[in-house]
Design an enzyme around this catalytic site. Structure first.
Site, mmCIF file in Angstrom:
data_model
loop_
_atom_site.group_PDB
_atom_site.id
_atom_site.type_symbol
_atom_site.label_atom_id
_atom_site.label_comp_id
_atom_site.label_asym_id
_atom_site.label_seq_id
_atom_site.Cartn_x
_atom_site.Cartn_y
_atom_site.Cartn_z
ATOM 1 C CB CYS A 215 -4.749 4.720 4.693
ATOM 2 S SG CYS A 215 -5.344 4.812 2.515
ATOM 3 C CB CYS A 397 -5.845 -0.225 -0.703
ATOM 4 S SG CYS A 397 -4.892 0.399 -1.587
#
Length: 453
Positions: A215, A397
């Protein structure tokens, strides 16, 4: 090099594929809004099962490992599926930044792994200490040797906190030290620190290491949200927010990187490039950064968000499954073909998720698209078929820029933007992308976990 294992299917019906190709990225992203579609797309509903007596071992009980286990259970008849991981609590890691910024309670990221396992799963509650692909053997930390015919590696990343001198993960939440990465508890402690800091303001430091990391948008979200919390509290005027990147950028996709830097300039967020966090003095609240040339800079802080360097877990890094040369060798990442996610030298081994040595793809969204492909490719190998659908490196994202507003960034291996929802412009922040992050993406995650996406 490993050879194809001996178990073969007793029958090899031509399946009607229920692959991710039957679901667009749009359906994957919509989560609960497309629940009926997701349920009907489960492999059990549409695909003829391949019969086999093969033993498949899956390493790792996170999203990737459990999703593949459920897919294989639906696609195969007679296989023995073993999952090795001692963790019993399941963590919805994409929600950590929401916990760490005060949007969610920590309870929203906690579940039980056993609730998502397929029937008849052989669960070994242990950790992997050694991999010997030449003999098709896994060794656990308790010394148990597990033989396999096929192996799926889904072990995630190792957070290498030891590379930051003076860092103590147990001190997160104290004296302004925060990090969203280690655990739900760390995320909760991070919010407690952020909440206290925003009431008075001060000097905030946020960091980014030079290694690949899971991430990669999380450090940016934390920066945006910290600045927003200061503005909400009326303490922005007496605060300074600086982002220290060990790289020459803050995000690996150039168009996104440039967009973020432009936003930060407008918001008054400073950026220091090629500055790696070398050490931290938690008691004195001082951090030391070094440049590639070795120049050292000490910075005092009232709040610091630390992102650890990351690499593959020891069992992978120290095995013959790791890359031996090239850009992924230093981190010991799993050597897979980026399009098939099959190991390049051991054809009975596949990788899914963060452990893979691929150009991009350490997000839950990557697993949503790639886990079904891995399961189907493994079945293809069992059935003696050519591998089917190729993986394009899809990553997304949901990049929060303030409370109530986010950008939905989707891209592939080449860093090309691949937007899937016509109502969302990828580089424009809006309320709908925020709603998706808060309400829709966890149901989509759960559908993936259960093998329905």
């Amino acid at each position: 090099m490993a050879t194809n294992p001996t178990p073969t299917p007793t029958s090899t019906p031509t399946p009607t594929r229920a692959s991710t190709s039957a679901l667009s990225r749009r359906q994957c992203l919509l989560g609960s809004a497309g629940a009926a579609v997701l349920a009907s797309a489960a492999p059990a509903a549409q695909a003829a099962k391949t019969k086999t007596q093969a033993h498949i071992v899956i390493l790792g009980g996170g999203l990737g490992g459990i999703a593949v286990a459920n897919r294989l259970h639906a696609l195969l008849d007679g296989a023995k599926i073993t999952l090795i991981d001692r963790k019993q609590e399941h963590h919805y890691q994409p929600g950590y930044t929401l916990v760490a910024t005060g949007v969610w309670p920590v309870s929203k990221v906690l579940d039980r792994n056993a609730d998502f396992h397929p029937p008849q799963l052989n669960w070994i509650k242990d950790m992997v200490s050694e991999l010997d692909p030449a003999s098709n053997t896994v060794v656990t930390s308790s010394g148990q040797r597990v033989q396999y015919d096929y192996l799926v590696v889904a072990m995630g990343t190792h957070q290498d906190w030891s590379l930051i001198e003076g860092m103590d993960v147990s001190a997160i939440g104290q004296k302004g030290l925060t990090s969203v990465y280690p655990s739900p508890e760390a995320a909760q402690a991070t919010w407690a620190s952020m909440d206290a800091f925003r009431l008075k303001g001060g000097n905030a430091v946020l960091t980014l290491p030079a290694t690949p990391l899971k991430c990669a948008g999380a450090p940016l979200k934390m920066t945006f949200m910290l600045r927003d919390r200061l503005a909400q509290s009326g303490t922005l005027g007496q605060s300074k927010v600086t982002f220290y990147s060990a790289l020459g950028n803050v995000f690996g996709v150039k168009v996104v990187n440039d967009n973020v830097l432009s936003r930060w300039k407008d918001l008054g967020i400073a950026v220091e490039s090629t500055q790696k966090l070398q050490s931290i003095d938690i008691g004195a609240q001082r951090a030391r950064f070094v440049s590639p040339e070795g120049a050292s800079t000490e910075v005092s802080y009232d709040f610091i968000h630390v992102v650890p360097p990351m690499r593959a877990p020891d069992a992978v890094k120290n095995s013959d499954l790791a890359w031996k040369e090239g850009p992924f060798a230093a981190g010991g990442w799993l050597e897979v073909d980026p399009q098939t996610l099959q190991h390049r030298r051991y054809p009975n081994v596949f990788g899914v998720g963060d452990v893979n040595g691929t150009p991009r793809g350490k997000t839950a969204a990557t697993v949503k698209k790639s886990a079904p492909i891995v399961a189907e490719h493994l079945v293809d190998v069992i059935a003696g078929r050519a591998l089917g659908q190729k993986f394009d490196g899809y990553t997304s994202c949901p990049l929060i820029v303030k409370e109530g507003s986010a950008m939905l960034i989707e891209f592939d291996y080449q860093g090309r933007l691949t937007p899937s929802l016509p109502m969302i412009e990828p580089l424009q922040a809006g309320y709908f992308a925020w709603l998706m992050k808060i309400h829709l993406l966890k149901p989509a995650y759960m559908a993936t976990l259960k093998g329905r996406v």
